[in-house]
Design a protein around this motif. Structure first.
Motif, PDB file in Angstrom:
ATOM      1  N   HIS A  88     -41.388  25.344  22.050  1.00  0.00           N
ATOM      2  CA  HIS A  88     -40.587  26.080  23.016  1.00  0.00           C
ATOM      3  C   HIS A  88     -40.987  27.547  23.093  1.00  0.00           C
ATOM      4  O   HIS A  88     -40.508  28.275  23.950  1.00  0.00           O
ATOM      5  CB  HIS A  88     -39.112  26.016  22.609  1.00  0.00           C
ATOM      6  N   THR A 111     -43.643  17.434  26.014  1.00  0.00           N
ATOM      7  CA  THR A 111     -42.345  18.105  26.006  1.00  0.00           C
ATOM      8  C   THR A 111     -41.516  17.539  24.858  1.00  0.00           C
ATOM      9  O   THR A 111     -41.814  16.474  24.326  1.00  0.00           O
ATOM     10  CB  THR A 111     -41.570  17.896  27.320  1.00  0.00           C
ATOM     11  N   PRO A 160     -37.141  17.760  23.157  1.00  0.00           N
ATOM     12  CA  PRO A 160     -35.776  18.167  23.508  1.00  0.00           C
ATOM     13  C   PRO A 160     -35.575  19.674  23.491  1.00  0.00           C
ATOM     14  O   PRO A 160     -34.743  20.190  24.246  1.00  0.00           O
ATOM     15  CB  PRO A 160     -34.924  17.472  22.431  1.00  0.00           C
ATOM     16  N   THR A 161     -36.320  20.392  22.636  1.00  0.00           N
ATOM     17  CA  THR A 161     -36.148  21.844  22.560  1.00  0.00           C
ATOM     18  C   THR A 161     -36.990  22.603  23.575  1.00  0.00           C
ATOM     19  O   THR A 161     -36.802  23.804  23.739  1.00  0.00           O
ATOM     20  CB  THR A 161     -36.496  22.365  21.146  1.00  0.00           C
ATOM     21  N   SER A 162     -37.917  21.927  24.257  1.00  0.00           N
ATOM     22  CA  SER A 162     -38.792  22.651  25.178  1.00  0.00           C
ATOM     23  C   SER A 162     -38.683  22.199  26.634  1.00  0.00           C
ATOM     24  O   SER A 162     -39.163  22.901  27.530  1.00  0.00           O
ATOM     25  CB  SER A 162     -40.258  22.519  24.733  1.00  0.00           C
ATOM     26  N   LYS A 163     -38.050  21.052  26.892  1.00  0.00           N
ATOM     27  CA  LYS A 163     -38.124  20.503  28.245  1.00  0.00           C
ATOM     28  C   LYS A 163     -37.444  21.385  29.281  1.00  0.00           C
ATOM     29  O   LYS A 163     -37.876  21.426  30.440  1.00  0.00           O
ATOM     30  CB  LYS A 163     -37.536  19.095  28.278  1.00  0.00           C
ATOM     31  N   ALA A 164     -36.401  22.123  28.878  1.00  0.00           N
ATOM     32  CA  ALA A 164     -35.738  22.988  29.845  1.00  0.00           C
ATOM     33  C   ALA A 164     -36.613  24.185  30.205  1.00  0.00           C
ATOM     34  O   ALA A 164     -36.708  24.575  31.368  1.00  0.00           O
ATOM     35  CB  ALA A 164     -34.398  23.458  29.293  1.00  0.00           C
ATOM     36  N   ARG A 165     -37.269  24.766  29.193  1.00  0.00           N
ATOM     37  CA  ARG A 165     -38.106  25.939  29.428  1.00  0.00           C
ATOM     38  C   ARG A 165     -39.475  25.572  29.991  1.00  0.00           C
ATOM     39  O   ARG A 165     -40.090  26.361  30.704  1.00  0.00           O
ATOM     40  CB  ARG A 165     -38.306  26.711  28.125  1.00  0.00           C
ATOM     41  N   PRO A 169     -40.767  22.436  31.775  1.00  0.00           N
ATOM     42  CA  PRO A 169     -40.626  21.097  32.357  1.00  0.00           C
ATOM     43  C   PRO A 169     -41.948  20.419  32.680  1.00  0.00           C
ATOM     44  O   PRO A 169     -42.017  19.192  32.764  1.00  0.00           O
ATOM     45  CB  PRO A 169     -39.803  21.356  33.629  1.00  0.00           C
TER      46      PRO A 169
END
Length: 221
Positions: free
Chosen positions: A35, A61, A63-68, A70
């Motif tokens: 992330h 990706t 769980p800790t990086s998918k938002a930042r 994608p």
């Protein structure tokens, strides 16, 4: 509230996780996806300093990086490197790895596919992942010299950047647990953990910093 003892123990783990390697020229820098875009920034700095002719970013990706990120960690790292002035010809991408072992295995295959001869690697990770990355790489890619690198910063500076001291301590504890249990599973080489570091780890587990632990009968502290 985080007690001073907890902070002292966390600093012990933080310092142990960093290898303290002297940087030197290597065949390639491999940036391990996460992330944290600071990994890409550090890899770019190494390239601009002339320590490597080529960057390879690896990671899908999580769980800790998918938002930042994608589009995938490696893709975002590459985009960051290009923004900072690295030519596209000097940046390779491995977009599928989902753990440290895959980071190493898949990166090795990418470099073999494009006929890059590798005798040494600058292995760029988050500060608290240096030792885990090094131990994994040494196990999975024998015959190559690995030099660990990360963004130079203190425990306090990293906490400030993340804005969640509990999460950071959880990550430190989880990374150390893996150093303890993964060698027996064949995932990495074994390394000596000093008694004071092991004591700090056990105290932090008792304090409840266990969210990043692998839980089983054989691994529960």
């Amino acid at each position: 509230m985080i007690s001073e003892q907890v902070r002292t123990d966390a600093r012990l783990l933080w310092d142990y996780h960093q290898m303290g390697h002297a940087l030197r020229p290597c065949s390639v820098a491999i940036g391990l996806g996460s992330h944290d875009l600071g990994v890409a920034d550090t890899a770019v700095d190494l390239y601009k300093r002339g320590l490597v002719p080529l960057l390879l970013f690896t990671g899908a990706t999580s769980p800790t990086s998918k938002a930042r990120m994608p589009r995938g960690e490696a893709i975002h790292y590459r985009e960051r490197a290009l923004e900072l002035g690295v030519p596209s010809s000097a940046v390779l991408v491995e977009p599928n790895a989902r753990n440290t072992g895959e980071n190493i295995r898949f990166s090795r295959q990418v470099l073999e596919d494009v006929n890059v001869e590798v005798s040494s690697v600058l292995l760029v990770s988050k500060p608290y992942e240096e030792r885990r990355a090094y131990a994994t790489a040494c196990k999975l890619w024998p015959g190559v010299e690995f030099v660990s690198a990360s963004t130079p910063m203190t425990f306090e500076e990293y906490v400030e950047s993340i804005q969640d001291v509990g999460l950071v301590i959880d990550m430190l504890v989880g990374a150390l647990q893996r150093l303890l249990i993964y060698p027996e599973q064949g995932f990495m080489i074994s390394q000596t953990v000093p008694p004071d570091v092991l004591d700090a780890y056990e105290r932090l587990c008792r304090e409840g910093f266990t969210r990043r632990l692998i839980v089983s009968e054989s691994t529960t502290p």
